[in-house]
Each structure stands twice: as C-alpha cells, then as structure tokens.
Design a protein around this motif. Sequence first.
Motif, PDB file in Angstrom:
ATOM      1  N   GLN A  27     108.719  68.478 122.375  1.00  5.56           N
ATOM      2  CA  GLN A  27     109.718  69.378 122.949  1.00  5.56           C
ATOM      3  C   GLN A  27     111.131  68.798 122.908  1.00  5.56           C
ATOM      4  O   GLN A  27     112.094  69.487 123.233  1.00  5.56           O
ATOM      5  CB  GLN A  27     109.357  69.689 124.410  1.00  5.56           C
ATOM      6  N   ALA A  28     111.265  67.534 122.515  1.00 10.59           N
ATOM      7  CA  ALA A  28     112.572  66.876 122.532  1.00 10.59           C
ATOM      8  C   ALA A  28     113.498  67.475 121.479  1.00 10.59           C
ATOM      9  O   ALA A  28     113.080  67.794 120.360  1.00 10.59           O
ATOM     10  CB  ALA A  28     112.408  65.369 122.298  1.00 10.59           C
ATOM     11  N   ASP A  29     114.768  67.634 121.847  1.00 11.59           N
ATOM     12  CA  ASP A  29     115.785  68.138 120.928  1.00 11.59           C
ATOM     13  C   ASP A  29     116.446  66.945 120.238  1.00 11.59           C
ATOM     14  O   ASP A  29     117.179  66.182 120.866  1.00 11.59           O
ATOM     15  CB  ASP A  29     116.824  68.960 121.703  1.00 11.59           C
ATOM     16  N   LEU A  30     116.199  66.803 118.956  1.00 11.55           N
ATOM     17  CA  LEU A  30     116.711  65.664 118.206  1.00 11.55           C
ATOM     18  C   LEU A  30     117.967  65.999 117.407  1.00 11.55           C
ATOM     19  O   LEU A  30     118.479  65.150 116.676  1.00 11.55           O
ATOM     20  CB  LEU A  30     115.632  65.126 117.255  1.00 11.55           C
ATOM     21  N   ALA A  78     114.799  58.818 114.862  1.00 14.26           N
ATOM     22  CA  ALA A  78     115.389  58.888 116.198  1.00 14.26           C
ATOM     23  C   ALA A  78     114.700  57.817 117.037  1.00 14.26           C
ATOM     24  O   ALA A  78     113.484  57.868 117.237  1.00 14.26           O
ATOM     25  CB  ALA A  78     115.175  60.273 116.806  1.00 14.26           C
ATOM     26  N   ALA A  79     115.453  56.826 117.504  1.00 13.97           N
ATOM     27  CA  ALA A  79     114.850  55.646 118.132  1.00 13.97           C
ATOM     28  C   ALA A  79     115.363  55.425 119.538  1.00 13.97           C
ATOM     29  O   ALA A  79     116.510  55.755 119.866  1.00 13.97           O
ATOM     30  CB  ALA A  79     115.111  54.400 117.290  1.00 13.97           C
ATOM     31  N   VAL A  80     114.497  54.839 120.353  1.00 12.69           N
ATOM     32  CA  VAL A  80     114.848  54.475 121.723  1.00 12.69           C
ATOM     33  C   VAL A  80     113.944  53.324 122.138  1.00 12.69           C
ATOM     34  O   VAL A  80     112.879  53.112 121.544  1.00 12.69           O
ATOM     35  CB  VAL A  80     114.674  55.691 122.677  1.00 12.69           C
ATOM     36  N   GLN A 126     118.250  61.369 126.960  1.00 10.05           N
ATOM     37  CA  GLN A 126     118.316  62.441 127.958  1.00 10.05           C
ATOM     38  C   GLN A 126     116.942  63.024 128.230  1.00 10.05           C
ATOM     39  O   GLN A 126     116.611  63.353 129.382  1.00 10.05           O
ATOM     40  CB  GLN A 126     119.269  63.550 127.487  1.00 10.05           C
ATOM     41  N   PHE A 127     116.114  63.159 127.201  1.00 12.07           N
ATOM     42  CA  PHE A 127     114.763  63.673 127.385  1.00 12.07           C
ATOM     43  C   PHE A 127     113.960  62.758 128.310  1.00 12.07           C
ATOM     44  O   PHE A 127     113.232  63.225 129.193  1.00 12.07           O
ATOM     45  CB  PHE A 127     114.073  63.808 126.029  1.00 12.07           C
ATOM     46  N   LEU A 128     114.094  61.441 128.125  1.00 20.75           N
ATOM     47  CA  LEU A 128     113.385  60.483 128.983  1.00 20.75           C
ATOM     48  C   LEU A 128     113.901  60.528 130.420  1.00 20.75           C
ATOM     49  O   LEU A 128     113.128  60.447 131.380  1.00 20.75           O
ATOM     50  CB  LEU A 128     113.527  59.077 128.411  1.00 20.75           C
ATOM     51  N   ILE A 129     115.210  60.658 130.576  1.00 20.34           N
ATOM     52  CA  ILE A 129     115.782  60.776 131.922  1.00 20.34           C
ATOM     53  C   ILE A 129     115.236  62.010 132.626  1.00 20.34           C
ATOM     54  O   ILE A 129     114.801  61.956 133.790  1.00 20.34           O
ATOM     55  CB  ILE A 129     117.323  60.818 131.851  1.00 20.34           C
TER      56      ILE A 129
END
Length: 343
Positions: free
Chosen positions: A338-341, A299-301, A263-266
């Motif tokens: 800033q990403a919420d993990l 946390a991976a993507v 979602q952060f990347l989107i």
Amino acid sequence: MELLRRLSEASGVPGREEEIRKLIREALVDHVDEIQVDRLGNLIAHKKGPGPKVAVAAHMDEIGFLVSHVDEKTGYLRIEPLGGFDPRTLIAKRVTVHTRSGPLVGLIGTKPIHILTEEEKKKKVEMKDLFIDLGLPGEKVKELVRVGDPVTLRQGFSEVGELVSGKALDDRVGVYVGVEAMRRLSQHQADVYFVGTVQEEVGLRGARTSAFALAPEIAVALDVTLACDMPGVQEHEYITRLGQGVAIKLKDSASISHPGLVQFLIDLAEEEKIPYQLEILPRGGTDAGAMQLAREGAAAVTLSVPTRYVHSVVEAAHKRDIQAAIELLVAFLARCHQADLKL
C-alpha cells in the motif's frame, strides 16, 4: 531471547559467517518457502507473494581480526582488523582464535602499568601495538595457527536490567529482528526475501551482490544505530535513546531513506501504537546504501535498534526497542504493497 543469545555468542568475522548461516537456517526452515546461499555466502530466505518484491537485509558478520603473523620463538600473534575498532576497548580482552583443528582461547595483553614509562602512559593505544598470547610455546603455536585464521572477541550474552548486552549485537540483533518477523509474518501480498548478508563491516559487499540478483522494488536494512544517551554527551548528540522505540532512519553516510517509506513507517507505527524515534546518523552506514543502488535502484529505508557502546563487547540494547522493531517490520511487510513510492 534464546535465539538472540545464540546469535550473539556465535562467531562470524567478515567472510566467515557460516555459524550464523546455520542458526538462521535452523530458525527459518519451517517458516519460509525456500532458502538458498549464494556464491558470496549470503543466506536468502523467501516467502512468496504476488508483489511488490521486498528485500530485508541484516548482516551476519561481526568486527574481528585475522592472524597476520605468528612469532615462532615466543608464540605471540599479531592481528589484522576486519572492521572498525577503537583499540582502547581491546586491552585485556579474551579472544577465540579459530584454527583448522579447533578454537583456541587467547589473551590480548599489554605491559603492566608498573613498568610503563611516563611517555608510554601518555601514548595513544594503536592496533599495531596489540598482540595475542595463547599461553603455548612458540613451536606449538606455529603448529596450530596459521596466517589468516579468524579471531573473534569472547563475551557472554547477558540481561542487564531492561537491557540485553553482549558482543556482536551489531548486527545479530538485526538478524534476530528479521528472523522473528519472518516467523510471525502470515498475511502478506509482498514477495518477501530476508537476506542474511556477508561482509557488511568491510564495505556492504553481500548487500551489493544479493540486491543485484534480487532486484527488489523495496529494500529494508535492519541494523543497530548509536544510542549516545550517556554521561559526557550533549543531548543534541544522542542520535537515539534506549527505551524510546525502534529508530526509523532518515539519513546516514551511505543512504538517504526514501521519503515515502519513511512516512509510511511513521503512519504505521502511530496507527499500531508502536514506539518509534527518528534517526539521523552523522557517520556510518547500513546495507541500505548498497541495496538502494542495485540495478535501476530500490526505494530503501533502515529500521534501527538503538544500541549503546557499539563496536565493543558490551553492546547494549533495550528489550522494548527490539520488540518494537519486530512489530513494526511485521506490520510493514504485511502492508507495504500500500506504500506510495512515487516521488
């Protein structure tokens, strides 16, 4: 795209990635704080920051072969594959045999159609049927070549319309994206490691050991994905389309991407007006699968470059998709703190 051309045309089967390591080192030495190579051969380039710790991985190796037998009488070579091949794509191809005394050009030959029986014409091509002709007498071949010598396919890098095409875009285009992002990244809080991994094509091995050593909180794999937007494939099977942007992976056979990172990347892509598409790959995996499981987990993507004709010498990617991948990775590394993990 000169660096991408050099990466594509360089050789590096699993376990023999030294040419690629050299190119990455040359490209990054003036843009990172330190570069090291671990015992397995992973190149690790570090841009220091207070945190979080982020590992970005792209594999240096390409599918290829090892010489498995040298026929002393005829000089023909038999080969053992390193990675997944469709044997149909190998007929009548040129290869390079990398020997101790230097590279030799060889030909993957086959019986001419003129003398094939009807039964042979119907037979499925198998790896065990393939051989390499070096055009040299058997005694000379035995002198120059030994079992275990690496073999890579030969193909020049070309620009084809709006595409680039060549061998080993899987995953030299991912390496290119990572290198370019590291060179452009200036303002960042993240503690960023770019890892050129080894032996991905035979089991994500370099990603596993490097992620264990680094213990990242966030792991990003850079790789190609299938773009099957071509005749004979139904639209729902395309997976991705060329020219529609970088692919943000949701799932493949090796990993399920962290929903917070997805979602952060989107959100980043939409905010920065970077073209993107969402990807589910039914078969195959990336280094994210190994990094995700390192130590207590990360946390991976995966960010993917859509690519046609994967695992052939005419792999093809769209220039706009490559640029979108670089832009999104730079934006992500600048703001990933800033990403919420939380799950």
